[in-house]
Design a protein around this motif. Structure first.
Motif: not given
Ligand code: FES
Lengths: 356, 77
Positions: A282, A296, A298-301, A279-280, A277
């Motif tokens: 994920g 995702c 983890w945080h929904g991206w 973002h981080q 992902c």
């Molecule tokens: S790691 Fe994918 S939304 Fe945060």
């Protein structure tokens, strides 16, 4: 996703998790103090300050165990995934509780002399040459410094500006913080003759965490074994038969020496994107397609399966891959397309998905 | 650790933190315009949340601001 920064990305679920964690921490420290009062009475009685500071320290290290266990647990059993969403908030909470423990300890043990408390902290034990007598407080200070750095850089702002790789490396320091805290607790218990209960407790915690990490790595070994056996020039990787990929879910394969690839089934077609992902980092392959977008865990991206782009107004992009279906088997080309490259989903009838 | 070394260490940390505070304040008031436009429109709470990290990693903030300034100058040229 990153259109503008907000202070804390609270959703209803995150509020519930945060409230539960805060209540849990208060109950833990309260139970610790009450138990301590019942166990040590009369001449052995401990002061309230000592009970509270030990309760806070124990709470922080228990939380750190939870944080370190969440990752492997979520990989072993998807039901733990929701807890993963809240790991950063737990990390900040761990730092704050550790800070309260440190402030109380410095004030209580070093705050009543003529020497400044911080100078006293650094100079009261100088047995650096002895393993058994080493100043355990220094280990705690080191761990707290790392936890501070992690809490201070936990916001998405840092991820974006430091870059995912540097951010991840910085946050891997949590394992060093954990090691320092194990030393802090064990040496502290030995040097203050508090018996072996603390040493046993951190020992059991270490064994459990190691077992969880090994089990998660073992579980994922087949995916990585595929990567090891592939050559850099290998053309197409076999993902599995079409029936093996559940609707709106993914199956993972690993490119030679590269990232994992998540091959999703959505509607009638198969699309592949990087498993990482934007973002981080994920694991997108553990997420599912929601509202037509890979989401995702983890945080929904979200990213569209067809081009790896986040839906408007968001602007994130991830790498896509060519996919084809031959003889009922889904195959993926391990060469990544540039992030955001449109690829027509492959269908059993239509064969290979090409650039759209 | 001897007393003078402990005092020196604490003074050095204090100095580092003080410089960090100044750099963080500068970044939040002016510096972020060049480096990350998203900061300008963000809330005060967000700025307070990132301030400790800016103060702790101030050498990175300064280095990044410097490299951005160089990039901007070469684009202007
Ligand atoms: S790691 Fe994918 S939304 Fe945060």
């Amino acid at each position: 996703m990153s259109v503008g920064y907000v202070a804390i990305q609270w959703s209803r679920h995150k509020r519930i998790y945060d409230a539960a964690a805060a209540v849990g921490a208060v109950l833990f420290v309260g139970a610790w103090v009450i138990t301590g009062k019942l166990m040590w009475r009369g001449e052995h009685a401990l002061s309230d300050e000592v009970l509270i500071l030990r309760g806070l320290g124990s709470c922080a290290i228990v939380l750190l165990h939870v944080i370190l266990a969440i990752g492997p647990l979520a990989r072993l059993d998807r039901r733990f995934l929701p807890v993963l969403y809240n790991r950063r908030h737990l990390g900040v909470m761990t730092f704050l509780i550790g800070l309260a423990h440190a402030a109380l300890a410095v004030g209580y043990y070093h705050g009543f002399g003529v020497v400044s408390p911080l100078v006293s902290l650094l100079t009261s034990n100088t047995n650096v040459a002895s393993l058994r007598e080493f100043p355990f407080e220094w280990l705690g200070v080191g761990a707290l410094a790392i936890l501070f750095l992690m809490a201070a850089t936990s916001h998405d702002f840092w991820l974006r500006n430091l870059g995912a790789r540097a951010w991840k490396r910085l946050h891997m320091l949590v394992y060093i913080a954990y090691g320092l805290l194990v030393g802090h607790v064990a040496l502290g218990a030995v040097q203050t003759d508090r018996g072996g209960a603390y040493v046993w407790a951190v020992g059991v915690g270490m064994v459990v965490l190691t077992a969880l990490h090994v089990a998660a790595a073992w579980r994922e070994a087949p995916i990585d074994a595929g990567r090891a056996s592939a050559t850099p020039n290998e053309a197409w990787l076999d993902v599995g038969s079409i029936d093996e990929i559940p609707m709106d879910r993914a199956r993972l394969v690993a490119a030679a020496g590269g990232e994992r690839i998540a091959v999703f089934r959505h509607k009638d077609g198969f699309s592949a994107v990087t498993n990482v992902c934007a973002h981080q980092g994920g694991p997108l392959g553990e997420g599912k397609v929601i509202d037509g977008c890979i989401t995702c865990p983890w945080h929904g991206w979200q990213y569209k399966p067809g081009d790896g782009c986040s839906p408007p107004p968001f602007t994130e992009k991830i790498a896509t891959y060519q996919v084809r279906v031959i003889g009922g088997r889904v195959q993926v080309d391990p060469k990544a397309n540039p992030a955001g490259t449109p690829v027509t989903p492959a269908t059993p009838m239509g064969g290979e998905g090409g650039h759209a | 650790m001897s007393d003078p070394i402990a005092r020196l260490l604490i003074a050095a940390l204090g100095l580092y933190a003080a410089v960090g505070g100044v750099v963080a304040a500068w970044f939040l008031v002016r510096g972020s315009r060049r480096m990350d436009a998203g900061v300008r429109t963000a809330s005060v709470w967000f700025k307070l949340l990132i301030a400790p990290g800016l103060a702790a990693l101030w050498p990175w903030v300064v280095a990044r601001a410097g490299s951005k300034a160089t990039q901007d100058d070469s684009h202007d040229a």
